[in-house]
Design an enzyme around this catalytic site. Structure first.
Site, mmCIF file in Angstrom:
data_model
loop_
_atom_site.group_PDB
_atom_site.id
_atom_site.type_symbol
_atom_site.label_atom_id
_atom_site.label_comp_id
_atom_site.label_asym_id
_atom_site.label_seq_id
_atom_site.Cartn_x
_atom_site.Cartn_y
_atom_site.Cartn_z
ATOM 1 N N LYS A 198 -4.873 -9.754 2.326
ATOM 2 C CA LYS A 198 -4.301 -10.951 1.713
ATOM 3 C C LYS A 198 -4.315 -12.150 2.670
ATOM 4 O O LYS A 198 -4.559 -11.993 3.879
ATOM 5 C CB LYS A 198 -2.862 -10.630 1.260
ATOM 6 C CG LYS A 198 -2.790 -9.524 0.198
ATOM 7 C CD LYS A 198 -1.345 -9.260 -0.227
ATOM 8 C CE LYS A 198 -1.259 -8.163 -1.272
ATOM 9 N NZ LYS A 198 0.144 -7.913 -1.706
ATOM 10 N N TYR B 169 -2.568 -8.721 -11.510
ATOM 11 C CA TYR B 169 -1.116 -8.530 -11.430
ATOM 12 C C TYR B 169 -0.457 -8.594 -12.803
ATOM 13 O O TYR B 169 0.697 -9.014 -12.931
ATOM 14 C CB TYR B 169 -0.512 -9.565 -10.473
ATOM 15 C CG TYR B 169 -0.789 -9.260 -9.007
ATOM 16 C CD1 TYR B 169 -0.532 -7.991 -8.484
ATOM 17 C CD2 TYR B 169 -1.282 -10.228 -8.147
ATOM 18 C CE1 TYR B 169 -0.779 -7.704 -7.141
ATOM 19 C CE2 TYR B 169 -1.530 -9.950 -6.804
ATOM 20 C CZ TYR B 169 -1.270 -8.686 -6.319
ATOM 21 O OH TYR B 169 -1.504 -8.397 -4.987
ATOM 22 N N ASN C 89 3.001 -9.014 2.348
ATOM 23 C CA ASN C 89 2.877 -7.643 2.872
ATOM 24 C C ASN C 89 1.429 -7.267 3.197
ATOM 25 O O ASN C 89 1.058 -6.098 3.204
ATOM 26 C CB ASN C 89 3.521 -6.644 1.902
ATOM 27 C CG ASN C 89 2.885 -6.663 0.521
ATOM 28 O OD1 ASN C 89 1.886 -7.343 0.295
ATOM 29 N ND2 ASN C 89 3.452 -5.906 -0.398
ATOM 30 N N HIS D 39 -3.445 -5.244 -0.288
ATOM 31 C CA HIS D 39 -3.396 -4.565 -1.583
ATOM 32 C C HIS D 39 -4.245 -3.311 -1.498
ATOM 33 O O HIS D 39 -5.315 -3.327 -0.881
ATOM 34 C CB HIS D 39 -3.952 -5.462 -2.696
ATOM 35 C CG HIS D 39 -4.214 -4.692 -3.961
ATOM 36 N ND1 HIS D 39 -3.227 -4.409 -4.871
ATOM 37 C CD2 HIS D 39 -5.338 -4.068 -4.418
ATOM 38 C CE1 HIS D 39 -3.739 -3.669 -5.849
ATOM 39 N NE2 HIS D 39 -5.014 -3.450 -5.597
ATOM 40 N N GLU E 50 -10.192 -1.894 -10.741
ATOM 41 C CA GLU E 50 -10.171 -2.904 -9.671
ATOM 42 C C GLU E 50 -11.516 -3.023 -8.969
ATOM 43 O O GLU E 50 -11.939 -4.121 -8.593
ATOM 44 C CB GLU E 50 -9.053 -2.571 -8.676
ATOM 45 C CG GLU E 50 -7.672 -2.778 -9.308
ATOM 46 C CD GLU E 50 -6.520 -2.309 -8.437
ATOM 47 O OE1 GLU E 50 -6.758 -1.872 -7.294
ATOM 48 O OE2 GLU E 50 -5.357 -2.382 -8.915
#
Ligand code: DAT
Ligand code: MG
Length: 153
Positions: A12, A52, A115, A118, A129
């Site tokens: 990320k 998401y 965080n 993913h 995905e």
């Protein structure tokens, strides 16, 4: 290779901004996971709505999407034995405060909103995905001289 799976990882914008890309990738390399796809991806509003979708009604949805579009993300396809669960184990719990020491999220982050990473969580999600972020010709099949040591015969 027994029970071989492919799984999707996204590094990320906080990982990129904090110069943690190498620190994170090395953990997957050391485990023996094979990198079979890797590229920078500029996420769009539509891609994030899809990715998401399970959080669309959450109060943090808008800020999550904004965060994910701050910089390109690094998309990685990893292959290995039970790769989906193994990668989630290395990544750690969603909230870094609850993640076990030794996991990427526990060792390098503090806040659930940033965080670092993913990772696909089920076989069905991994399939969807991988398709969402990679075309077939961006996922590679190749032998490494270490394959038999890492995966067995
Ligand atoms: P994971 O990324 O571990 O698969 P998830 O799919 O439940 O977790 O959530 C996707 C992302 O949404 C997560 O990595 C960070 C964000 N998120 C989840 N819960 C949150 C919360 N309570 N506050 C802020 N962001 C949250
Ligand atoms: Mg998830």
């Amino acid at each position: 290779m027994p029970d071989t799976q492919k799984t999707l990882v996204l590094l990320k914008p906080d990982a990129l901004q904090r110069d943690l890309l190498g620190e994170i990738v090395i953990r997957f390399e050391r485990k023996g996971l094979k990198i079979v796809g890797m590229k920078l991806i500029r996420l769009t509003d539509d891609l994030l709505d899809e990715h998401y979708a399970h959080h669309v009604d959450k109060p943090f949805f808008a800020s999550l999407k904004k965060f994910m579009m701050q910089t390109p993300v690094v998309g990685i396809v990893l292959e290995g034995i039970n790769a989906i669960d193994e990668v989630r184990k290395i990544v750690g719990s969603t909230n870094p405060q609850e993640a076990d020491a030794g996991t990427i999220r526990a060792d390098f982050s503090m806040h659930v909103g940033s965080n670092l990473i993913h990772a696909s969580d089920t076989v069905e999600n991994a399939q969807a995905e991988l398709k969402r972020f990679f075309s077939d010709d961006e996922i590679f099949q190749y032998d490494k001289i270490t394959d038999s040591y890492v995966f067995g015969d």
